[in-house]
Design an enzyme around this catalytic site. Structure first.
Site, PDB file in Angstrom:
ATOM      1  N   LYS A 150       9.440  13.201   9.405  1.00 32.60           N
ATOM      2  CA  LYS A 150       8.655  11.885  10.009  1.00 32.60           C
ATOM      3  C   LYS A 150       9.756  11.215  10.812  1.00 32.60           C
ATOM      4  CE  LYS A 150       6.428   7.266   8.688  1.00 32.60           C
ATOM      5  NZ  LYS A 150       5.872   6.585   7.796  1.00 32.60           N
ATOM      6  N   ASP A 255      -0.442  -1.840   3.760  1.00 32.19           N
ATOM      7  CA  ASP A 255      -1.227  -1.070   4.729  1.00 32.19           C
ATOM      8  C   ASP A 255      -1.810  -0.091   4.037  1.00 32.19           C
ATOM      9  OD1 ASP A 255      -2.517  -0.569   7.032  1.00 32.19           O
ATOM     10  OD2 ASP A 255      -0.706   0.568   7.851  1.00 32.19           O
TER      11      ASP A 255
END
Length: 278
Positions: A150, A255
């Site tokens: 990532k 989130d």
């Protein structure tokens, strides 16, 4: 899953000596590891010097790059020109002096080189995800084990209010997007390690360098791609229980939605990802 891999083994050998295949990935904010095989140790020294100079300079003077890298000024200009052609640095001319900025491409190379030297990453594969703040790639180590890399990409046009919404900077009044990405990565890495050690359903963290996190590859689908589940009631209960577990640990994900929840292919169990907003 890996239709094409860019393999590398970065050390102190000269340019052209590294065993690479080609890559279809485009340049820019996308990771393109193709040219990394052509970079010499001196070129990496110059890239590192630009990074170090960026701590106190928005545009790093060429003279400072030469001083930090400890290379002769005549050779510096040639190396910087080559790095600029590859999109790893960008030249900036202003009224006071000429200098260079490190690009995300150059930052990618520095992070990949660090992981390569640690023997955690040996090849870069396909991009499997893209978001407002990051790009996701499949990679592998020297033994062929597949993992996920990532790369944080703070500063994209659609997400530029982030400096006003996150607490990454602390007492600092300003910072580059790459430095912000590095802080976000360090924060997510710390959360992943602690959560994984305490048995939370998160990917196993493997390595971290600059704005990159290396983690295990899980055979799972994003929840947003799933229209049916063998036991939706059980899944719902598991997700609610997970929110409560976070809360009991003093954490709020921030989130917790279908974009940041994976469902394991075999068991249907949830895995939570993306932690910079905790």
């Amino acid at each position: 899953m890996l239709a094409m891999m860019v393999q590398f083994n970065v050390d102190n050998r000269e340019a052209g000596d590294l065993p690479f295949s080609t890559s279809p990935l485009s340049k820019g904010m996308k990771l393109d590891a193709t040219d990394i095989r052509y970079l010499s140790s001196e070129e990496f020294r110059v890239l590192t010097a630009v990074e170090m100079g960026s701590k106190n300079h928005e545009v790093v003077p060429t003279s400072l790059i030469s001083q930090i890298s400890k290379l002769r000024s005549g050779g510096i200009n040639k190396i910087l020109g080559g790095l600029a052609k590859r999109g790893l640095v960008s030249r900036v001319q202003n009224a006071k002096y000429d200098g260079y900025r490190l690009t995300y491409g150059g930052y990618d190379y520095l992070a990949i080189r660090t992981m390569s030297k640690r023997d955690t990453v040996a090849a870069i594969g396909n991009q499997i995800g893209v978001g407002k703040e990051s790009d996701i790639y499949v990679v592998s180590n020297s033994e062929g084990e597949q993992m996920v890399l990532k790369l944080h990409r703070l500063g994209r046009i659609s997400f530029r209010a982030i400096k006003n919404k996150r607490d990454y900077l602390g007492k600092r009044k300003s910072a580059t997007w790459m430095y912000m990405s590095r802080l976000a990565t360090q924060k997510e890495w710390a959360f992943m390690k602690v959560l994984h050690e305490h048995g939370f359903p998160v990917p196993k963290p493997i390595d971290q360098a600059r704005h990159c996190i290396l983690m295990e590859l899980i055979d799972a689908y994003p929840l947003r791609q799933i229209s049916e589940h063998p036991s939706p009631g059980t899944l719902y209960s598991s997700l609610m229980d997970l929110i409560v577990r976070f809360a009991h640990s003093g954490l709020i994900h921030g989130d917790f939605n279908e974009f940041n929840i994976l469902i394991k292919r075999e068991t249907g169990e949830p895995i939570v990802i993306d932690f910079p907003q905790m």
